[in-house]
Design a protein around this motif. Sequence first.
Motif, PDB file in Angstrom:
ATOM      1  N   HIS A   1      -3.594 -35.195 -30.215  1.00  0.00           N
ATOM      2  CA  HIS A   1      -2.722 -35.441 -29.067  1.00  0.00           C
ATOM      3  C   HIS A   1      -3.473 -36.080 -27.898  1.00  0.00           C
ATOM      4  CE1 HIS A   1       0.363 -33.320 -31.091  1.00  0.00           C
ATOM      5  NE2 HIS A   1      -0.216 -32.145 -30.994  1.00  0.00           N
ATOM      6  N   ALA A   2      -4.780 -35.963 -27.901  1.00  0.00           N
ATOM      7  CA  ALA A   2      -5.557 -36.495 -26.783  1.00  0.00           C
ATOM      8  C   ALA A   2      -5.757 -38.005 -26.895  1.00  0.00           C
ATOM      9  CB  ALA A   2      -6.912 -35.793 -26.707  1.00  0.00           C
ATOM     10  N   ALA A   3      -5.457 -38.581 -28.048  1.00  0.00           N
ATOM     11  CA  ALA A   3      -5.624 -40.019 -28.232  1.00  0.00           C
ATOM     12  C   ALA A   3      -4.641 -40.771 -27.345  1.00  0.00           C
ATOM     13  CB  ALA A   3      -5.396 -40.383 -29.701  1.00  0.00           C
ATOM     14  N   ASP A   4      -5.026 -42.002 -26.970  1.00  0.00           N
ATOM     15  CA  ASP A   4      -4.146 -42.770 -26.091  1.00  0.00           C
ATOM     16  C   ASP A   4      -3.036 -43.482 -26.859  1.00  0.00           C
ATOM     17  OD1 ASP A   4      -5.634 -44.797 -27.212  1.00  0.00           O
ATOM     18  OD2 ASP A   4      -6.300 -45.650 -25.319  1.00  0.00           O
ATOM     19  N   GLU A   5      -3.000 -43.339 -28.177  1.00  0.00           N
ATOM     20  CA  GLU A   5      -1.892 -43.832 -29.002  1.00  0.00           C
ATOM     21  C   GLU A   5      -1.014 -42.635 -29.353  1.00  0.00           C
ATOM     22  OE1 GLU A   5      -0.628 -46.778 -30.476  1.00  0.00           O
ATOM     23  OE2 GLU A   5      -1.779 -47.545 -28.795  1.00  0.00           O
ATOM     24  N   PRO A   6       0.294 -42.798 -29.303  1.00  0.00           N
ATOM     25  CA  PRO A   6       1.155 -41.665 -29.628  1.00  0.00           C
ATOM     26  C   PRO A   6       1.043 -41.259 -31.091  1.00  0.00           C
ATOM     27  CG  PRO A   6       2.467 -43.623 -29.168  1.00  0.00           C
ATOM     28  CD  PRO A   6       1.032 -43.993 -28.946  1.00  0.00           C
TER      29      PRO A   6
ATOM     30  N   LYS B   1       4.247 -31.733 -22.592  1.00  0.00           N
ATOM     31  CA  LYS B   1       3.728 -32.969 -22.000  1.00  0.00           C
ATOM     32  C   LYS B   1       2.216 -32.904 -21.793  1.00  0.00           C
ATOM     33  CE  LYS B   1       6.189 -34.553 -18.618  1.00  0.00           C
ATOM     34  NZ  LYS B   1       6.778 -34.837 -17.303  1.00  0.00           N
ATOM     35  N   ALA B   2       1.707 -31.724 -21.469  1.00  0.00           N
ATOM     36  CA  ALA B   2       0.276 -31.564 -21.198  1.00  0.00           C
ATOM     37  C   ALA B   2      -0.580 -31.782 -22.446  1.00  0.00           C
ATOM     38  CB  ALA B   2       0.009 -30.181 -20.610  1.00  0.00           C
ATOM     39  N   LYS B   3       0.018 -31.744 -23.617  1.00  0.00           N
ATOM     40  CA  LYS B   3      -0.732 -31.938 -24.862  1.00  0.00           C
ATOM     41  C   LYS B   3      -1.076 -33.401 -25.119  1.00  0.00           C
ATOM     42  CE  LYS B   3       1.135 -28.018 -27.386  1.00  0.00           C
ATOM     43  NZ  LYS B   3       1.746 -27.590 -28.638  1.00  0.00           N
ATOM     44  N   PHE B   4      -0.405 -34.314 -24.417  1.00  0.00           N
ATOM     45  CA  PHE B   4      -0.546 -35.724 -24.712  1.00  0.00           C
ATOM     46  C   PHE B   4      -1.389 -36.459 -23.675  1.00  0.00           C
ATOM     47  CE2 PHE B   4       3.344 -34.366 -26.814  1.00  0.00           C
ATOM     48  CZ  PHE B   4       3.101 -34.818 -28.097  1.00  0.00           C
ATOM     49  N   HIS B   5      -2.035 -37.506 -24.128  1.00  0.00           N
ATOM     50  CA  HIS B   5      -2.823 -38.385 -23.271  1.00  0.00           C
ATOM     51  C   HIS B   5      -1.889 -39.006 -22.222  1.00  0.00           C
ATOM     52  CE1 HIS B   5      -5.154 -41.914 -22.075  1.00  0.00           C
ATOM     53  NE2 HIS B   5      -6.219 -41.307 -22.571  1.00  0.00           N
ATOM     54  N   PRO B   6      -2.372 -39.219 -21.003  1.00  0.00           N
ATOM     55  CA  PRO B   6      -1.524 -39.816 -19.960  1.00  0.00           C
ATOM     56  C   PRO B   6      -0.883 -41.142 -20.373  1.00  0.00           C
ATOM     57  CG  PRO B   6      -3.547 -38.985 -18.993  1.00  0.00           C
ATOM     58  CD  PRO B   6      -3.683 -38.828 -20.485  1.00  0.00           C
ATOM     59  N   LYS B   7      -1.541 -41.949 -21.197  1.00  0.00           N
ATOM     60  CA  LYS B   7      -0.941 -43.211 -21.658  1.00  0.00           C
ATOM     61  C   LYS B   7       0.294 -42.945 -22.524  1.00  0.00           C
ATOM     62  CE  LYS B   7      -4.920 -46.309 -21.563  1.00  0.00           C
ATOM     63  NZ  LYS B   7      -5.819 -47.146 -22.362  1.00  0.00           N
ATOM     64  N   VAL B   8       0.244 -41.906 -23.316  1.00  0.00           N
ATOM     65  CA  VAL B   8       1.380 -41.564 -24.176  1.00  0.00           C
ATOM     66  C   VAL B   8       2.528 -41.045 -23.311  1.00  0.00           C
ATOM     67  CG1 VAL B   8       2.181 -40.071 -26.047  1.00  0.00           C
ATOM     68  CG2 VAL B   8      -0.094 -41.109 -26.162  1.00  0.00           C
ATOM     69  N   VAL B   9       2.203 -40.223 -22.323  1.00  0.00           N
ATOM     70  CA  VAL B   9       3.216 -39.714 -21.398  1.00  0.00           C
ATOM     71  C   VAL B   9       3.871 -40.884 -20.667  1.00  0.00           C
ATOM     72  CG1 VAL B   9       3.621 -38.294 -19.340  1.00  0.00           C
ATOM     73  CG2 VAL B   9       2.103 -37.462 -21.155  1.00  0.00           C
TER      74      VAL B   9
END
Length: 171
Positions: A10-15, A136-144
């Motif tokens: 989930h931390a990756a910048d790709e969804p 939402k907190a599980k995902f990289h800001p780019k994915v959000v």
Amino acid sequence: FPPDISGEDHAADEPPAAVKDMLPTGPMAEVYFGYVKKWWAFRNDPNVLYMHYADVRKDLKGHVSKIAKFLEVDLNQNELDVVTKRCGIEHMKTLPDKFGYKMPLNLDKPGLWDSEKDVIVKTGAMVNTGEVGKGKAKFHPKVVEQWRKAEEDMLGDDPDLLNWARNGGKY
């Protein structure tokens, strides 16, 4: 549904694949965006009860009562309390096998699906904390940000719809 994303980064910048599938160009876009947008037009019809998860989480008992009234079911106080308790996250966590969705049609053709292995959602994975917005907190800001843009593209032609889809509340 939803697809299992527990093993994805989930931390990756790709969804993750499951999020990509839900984006406007994905094969599952209609499951969220289409559903919300199409039903929005009917939200005030007398035979439609349109609710948002965030609102239900804020006042579960009030929404159980609202559903009962909508269905013309009279609940006494004890019944309301029992139904509310059984609709709560804590009770749902005691029944993880109820949320282990199997592949469709896995019983009508023996050998087609492995009903123990081919699951859509792993047992217990569907019920998390019930906290609104926590995912939402599980995902990289780019994915959000990608999701935010998708919301604006798909729902932004109606600011009230966009706000309701994001936050719930009165419409």
